[in-house]
Design an enzyme around this catalytic site. Structure first.
Site, PDB file in Angstrom:
ATOM      1  N   ASP A 202       0.731  -1.186  -0.081  1.00  0.00           N
ATOM      2  CA  ASP A 202      -0.023  -0.075   0.034  1.00  0.00           C
ATOM      3  C   ASP A 202       0.852   1.232   0.122  1.00  0.00           C
ATOM      4  O   ASP A 202       0.656   2.024   0.796  1.00  0.00           O
ATOM      5  CB  ASP A 202      -1.075  -0.050   1.429  1.00  0.00           C
ATOM      6  CG  ASP A 202      -2.177   0.925   0.941  1.00  0.00           C
ATOM      7  OD1 ASP A 202      -2.293   1.446  -0.166  1.00  0.00           O
ATOM      8  OD2 ASP A 202      -2.827   1.344   2.078  1.00  0.00           O
TER       9      ASP A 202
ATOM     10  N   LYS B 217       1.983   4.665  -1.214  1.00  0.00           N
ATOM     11  CA  LYS B 217       1.302   5.883  -1.774  1.00  0.00           C
ATOM     12  C   LYS B 217       1.846   7.081  -0.949  1.00  0.00           C
ATOM     13  O   LYS B 217       2.252   6.715   0.248  1.00  0.00           O
ATOM     14  CB  LYS B 217      -0.298   5.486  -1.890  1.00  0.00           C
ATOM     15  CG  LYS B 217      -0.728   5.555  -0.474  1.00  0.00           C
ATOM     16  CD  LYS B 217      -2.367   5.163  -0.775  1.00  0.00           C
ATOM     17  CE  LYS B 217      -3.001   4.849   0.533  1.00  0.00           C
ATOM     18  NZ  LYS B 217      -4.359   4.854   0.481  1.00  0.00           N
TER      19      LYS B 217
ATOM     20  N   ASN C 199       0.743   7.193   2.873  1.00  0.00           N
ATOM     21  CA  ASN C 199       1.423   6.419   3.837  1.00  0.00           C
ATOM     22  C   ASN C 199       2.714   6.547   3.807  1.00  0.00           C
ATOM     23  O   ASN C 199       3.721   5.740   4.406  1.00  0.00           O
ATOM     24  CB  ASN C 199       1.097   4.695   3.327  1.00  0.00           C
ATOM     25  CG  ASN C 199      -0.322   4.651   3.555  1.00  0.00           C
ATOM     26  OD1 ASN C 199      -0.865   5.325   4.593  1.00  0.00           O
ATOM     27  ND2 ASN C 199      -0.862   3.538   2.808  1.00  0.00           N
TER      28      ASN C 199
ATOM     29  N   ASP D  34       2.488   2.481   7.608  1.00  0.00           N
ATOM     30  CA  ASP D  34       1.019   2.057   7.382  1.00  0.00           C
ATOM     31  C   ASP D  34       1.344   0.558   6.722  1.00  0.00           C
ATOM     32  O   ASP D  34       1.213   0.306   5.480  1.00  0.00           O
ATOM     33  CB  ASP D  34       0.090   2.769   6.540  1.00  0.00           C
ATOM     34  CG  ASP D  34      -1.418   1.878   6.660  1.00  0.00           C
ATOM     35  OD1 ASP D  34      -1.758   1.104   7.139  1.00  0.00           O
ATOM     36  OD2 ASP D  34      -2.146   2.581   5.842  1.00  0.00           O
TER      37      ASP D  34
ATOM     38  N   THR E  46      -4.392   0.433  -3.056  1.00  0.00           N
ATOM     39  CA  THR E  46      -5.290   1.483  -3.306  1.00  0.00           C
ATOM     40  C   THR E  46      -5.223   1.514  -4.873  1.00  0.00           C
ATOM     41  O   THR E  46      -4.244   1.565  -5.634  1.00  0.00           O
ATOM     42  CB  THR E  46      -4.577   2.802  -2.629  1.00  0.00           C
ATOM     43  OG1 THR E  46      -4.544   2.715  -1.406  1.00  0.00           O
ATOM     44  CG2 THR E  46      -5.595   4.045  -3.123  1.00  0.00           C
TER      45      THR E  46
END
Ligand code: ADP
Ligand code: MG
Length: 406
Positions: free
Chosen positions: A164, A166, A169, A182, A201
Site C-alpha cells: 500500500d 502511496k 503512507n 502503514d 489503493t
C-alpha cells in the site's frame, strides 16, 4: 490531487476532526492512558484513529494509532481486525531499525483496542506536502525517491511486501526525511511465494495484482508490486497528477493493465530524460522485467557527477576565486542594497516600495507644505492612488444620470 483510500478491510477516509468523546473506554485502555496523554487527531481510518500523544514521564511526543478490533470483520485474506493488527505489529518489528521506516515505540493490546505508539512525524504525509507545493523539482524528487528505494530495499530484504505504498503512507519527519508507514497490508512471504488477494489503493495497483484478482490461472504477484507503486509515486511527485487516473475507475484499471500512460505536454516538457527513463523501468507490465529497488538505486538518475579530486584547472580555480570575492562583497553590502523592484507592484501600488514612498512623501511635502497627520499614513498613500475610488466613480455616474434626467 485527491487522497485515495485503500480498497480492502478497515482502512478508509480520514479527516481532521478533533473530538475527544470517541476515545476508547478508560477501563479498557488504562495502561495506555497511564503512560500517555492523548491529544489531537492526526489521521483516521475506518477502524483506526491516529492521535498525537505525550509520554507523561518524558514529555516526548508520539503518534498513537488506536485500532478498534471489537468489530467482527474479516479482510480479504480472512484475517480478523485483531489478527491483521498483530500481523502489522510483527512486520513493524521485523523491519525496525531503518532510518526511512517508521519506528514502533510501544504496543498495548486489549480485547477491544490495539494501540500502536509510533515516532511522531511532525511534517505529516508526503501527500499533503505535495499538495501544498503542487509538484516537486527533479532534485527534491531524487532525494525522496532515493530514500524510498533504500527503505524498500530494506523491507524487501526481509521478504516483506508493503502493498500500500502511496504518498498518504509516506510520512515526513522534522528534517523532511521520509518514513515509510502503514504496514496494515504488508505481508511476510517466503522467497518463491505468490500472493493472490486484492489489496492496496486503486491508482497504485500493479497490473499483475489486478490480473491475479480477475483470472483463475494467474501467476499471482510478489514484491514487484511495490516497485510499480514507486513508479506511480515518482510520476505523481514530478507533475502533481498520477499517470493512470481516469474519472471512470474501470477505464483507469484497464489503462493500468495495458500500461497505458504518457509523459504529456506541457507538464513533462521541462523534465529531463533520466527520471522519465526510471519511471519507464518501473511502470513495466511484466513484473519479471521490472527494475528492483537495488537496481533503481543504481540508475543514473541517482548518480551525481562529482568533480574529480586532484585535477587542477587554472581557469576554473580563477573563476571560483572571482565568484567568492564577489559573493563576499555582496554580503558586506547587503544592508545597502536596495530591495528589488517588481514592475507589477510599481504599476499597481508604487507606495509599497520604500524608495518610491520616500520620493512620494517628499513630493507631498512640497505640494502641501506640511506632513499629512501621523496615523494617516494610509491617506497619504491614497493621495497617489492611480485608480479612481469605486464610490467616487459611482457618485460621479449618479450625478451625470441625475443631470440628464432633470
Ligand atoms: P490507516 O491504516 O488507517 O491508513 P495509517 O497508519 O496510514 O492508518 O495512519 C493514518 C494517517 O494518520 C496517516 O496517513 C497520517 O496522516 C497519520 N499518521 C499515522 N502515523 C503517523 C505518525 N507516526 N506521525 C504523524 N502522523 C501519522
Ligand atoms: Mg494509511
Amino acid at each position: 490531487m485527491v487522497a485515495t483510500n485503500s480498497i480492502v478491510g478497515h482502512r478508509g477516509s480520514r479527516d481532521s476532526r478533533d473530538e475527544m468523546d470517541d476515545l476508547p473506554d478508560e477501563d479498557v485502555a488504562k495502561d495506555f492512558y497511564a503512560k500517555y496523554e492523548p491529544k489531537e487527531v492526526l489521521g483516521r481510518g475506518v477502524s483506526s484513529t491516529v492521535r498525537r500523544c505525550i509520554e507523561k514521564e518524558t514529555g516526548r511526543e508520539f503518534a498513537a494509532k488506536i485500532i478498534d478490533v471489537s468489530a467482527d470483520l474479516e479482510d480479504s485474506q480472512g484475517l480478523t481486525l485483531r489478527e491483521a493488527s498483530l500481523r502489522e505489529i510483527n512486520i513493524l518489528r521485523l523491519v525496525a531499525g531503518h532510518p526511512y521506516i517508521i519506528e514502533l515505540h510501544d504496543v498495548f493490546e486489549s480485547s477491544t483496542y490495539v494501540f500502536l505508539v509510533f515516532e511522531l512525524c511532525k511534517n505529516g504525509e508526503l501527500f499533503d506536502y505535495l499538495t501544498s507545493v503542487v509538484a516537486l523539482s527533479e532534485k527534491k524528487t531524487k532525494a525522496i525517491m532515493k530514500q524510498l528505494f533504500e527503505g524498500l530495499h530494506y523491507i524487501h530484504s526481509y521478504n516483506v511486501v508493503h502493498r500500500d505504498l502511496k504518498p498518504e503512507n509516506i510520512l515526513l519527519d522534522n528534517n523532511l526525511n521520509i518514513k515509510i508507514s502503514d504496514f496494515g497490508f504488508a505481508k511476510n512471504i517466503s522467497p518463491k511465494e505468490r500472493l493472490y488477494d486484492l489489496c492496496g489503493t486503486p491508482g497504485y495497483l500493479a497490473p499483475e495484482l489486478l490480473r491475479a484478482s480477475m483470472y483463475e490461472n494467474s501467476d499471482g504477484y510478489g514484491k514487484e508490486v511495490d516497485l510499480w507503486a514507486c513508479g506511480v509515486i515518482m510520476y505523481t511527485l514530478l507533475v502533481g497528477f498520477p499517470p493512470f487516473w481516469h474519472r471512470k475507475q474501470m477505464i483507469m484499471l484497464r489503462n493500468i493493465m495495458e500500461g497505458k500512460y504518457e509523459f504529456c505536454s506541457p507538464e513533462w516538457d521541462d523534465i529531463t530524460d533520466q527520471p522519465k527513463d526510471l519511471i519507464r523501468k518501473l511502470l513495466v507490465i511484466d513484473p519479471n522485467e521490472r527494475i528492483t529497488a537495488s537496481e533503481a538505486l543504481r540508475h543514473h538518475f541517482f548518480q551525481t557527477v562529482r568533480a574529480r579530486v586532484g585535477e587542477f584547472n587554472a581557469r576554473k580555480t580563477f573563476q571560483l576565486a572571482i565568484m567568492a570575492v564577489r559573493a563576499m562583497i555582496r554580503i558586506t553590502r547587503l544592508k545597502l542594497t536596495p530591495e528589488p523592484l517588481s514592475i507589477e507592484i510599481l504599476r499597481t501600488n508604487p507606495y509599497r516600495i520604500k524608495t518610491l514612498r520616500k520620493a512620494i512623501d517628499g513630493c507631498a511635502f512640497r505640494v502641501y507644505h506640511h506632513w499629512v497627520k501621523r496615523g494617516e499614513v494610509q491617506n497619504r498613500a491614497a493621495l497617489f492612488e492611480n485608480r479612481p475610488k469605486v464610490e467616487v466613480k459611482y457618485l460621479y455616474q449618479q450625478s451625470i444620470v441625475n443631470i440628464t434626467t432633470t
